[in-house]
Design a protein around this motif. Structure first.
Motif, PDB file in Angstrom:
ATOM      1  N   ASP A 105       0.847  -1.117  -0.341  1.00  0.00           N
ATOM      2  CA  ASP A 105      -0.185   0.511  -0.144  1.00  0.00           C
ATOM      3  C   ASP A 105       0.926   1.455   0.337  1.00  0.00           C
ATOM      4  N   LYS A 107       0.313   4.557   0.685  1.00  0.00           N
ATOM      5  CA  LYS A 107       0.618   5.036   1.781  1.00  0.00           C
ATOM      6  C   LYS A 107       0.675   4.751   3.236  1.00  0.00           C
ATOM      7  N   LYS A 108       0.865   3.411   3.518  1.00  0.00           N
ATOM      8  CA  LYS A 108       1.804   2.357   4.302  1.00  0.00           C
ATOM      9  C   LYS A 108       3.198   2.334   3.846  1.00  0.00           C
ATOM     10  N   ARG A 159       0.518   8.481  -3.457  1.00  0.00           N
ATOM     11  CA  ARG A 159      -0.174   8.421  -1.864  1.00  0.00           C
ATOM     12  C   ARG A 159      -0.964   9.503  -1.620  1.00  0.00           C
ATOM     13  N   GLN A 160      -1.098  10.745  -2.987  1.00  0.00           N
ATOM     14  CA  GLN A 160      -1.854  12.082  -2.816  1.00  0.00           C
ATOM     15  C   GLN A 160      -2.878  11.503  -3.458  1.00  0.00           C
TER      16      GLN A 160
END
Length: 161
Positions: A105, A107-108, A159-160
């Motif tokens: 992921d 974001k992680k 991420r954005q």
């Protein structure tokens, strides 16, 4: 009748990483041959140095052969890294081995860079929870720096989104 449309998502970033296949190791073999040609008259002229000289050349030739085999095995390694808006895929494959795919992921994931005293990138890692994956370990230092820059931008964009 409504027309059916298909949506295709293109990756934000995609790279296939392969080890450098330059002829740097050939220089070692050429150096050994030149040293042998230049040292042979000396070894023949001074018989006490013949056995140690031949032993030294054999050790160096054995070392070069071992390094050559290691590089030949490593040259078959391929890493395919793709950054999608919702995931990062890292596929590692080598001839004779099963492919390994990891999906992360964005974001992680955290991209960690090891740098030397001159601020050159020497290693790149993806941290995902307690898992740490090294990517591009076989790349040259200059290639690692440019790859890390482009890959980092793609991860930020994922991420954005």
């Amino acid at each position: 009748m409504p027309m059916q449309t298909s949506t295709t998502t293109s990756p934000l970033f995609s790279a296939t990483l392969r080890p450098d296949r330059s002829l740097r190791l050939a220089g070692g073999w050429i150096g050994l041959a030149v040293a042998g040609l230049l040292g042979l008259p000396f070894l023949v002229a001074v018989p006490e140095f013949l056995l140690p000289g031949i032993l030294g050349f054999a050790i160096v030739a054995g070392g070069l052969a071992a390094i050559s085999m290691q590089q030949a095995r490593r040259s078959k390694l391929v890493e395919q890294i793709t950054v999608w808006p919702d995931q990062i895929e890292v596929v590692t494959s080598a001839r004779g081995q099963e492919k390994q795919m990891r999906r992360l992921d964005p974001k992680k994931v955290r991209l960690l860079l090891d740098r030397d005293e001159n601020e050159r990138t020497t290693a790149m890692y993806l941290n995902h929870g307690d898992e740490r994956i090294e990517i591009g370990a076989f790349l040259a230092v200059s290639d690692k720096s440019s790859f890390a820059r482009a890959f980092g931008q793609a991860v930020r964009k994922a991420r954005q989104g």
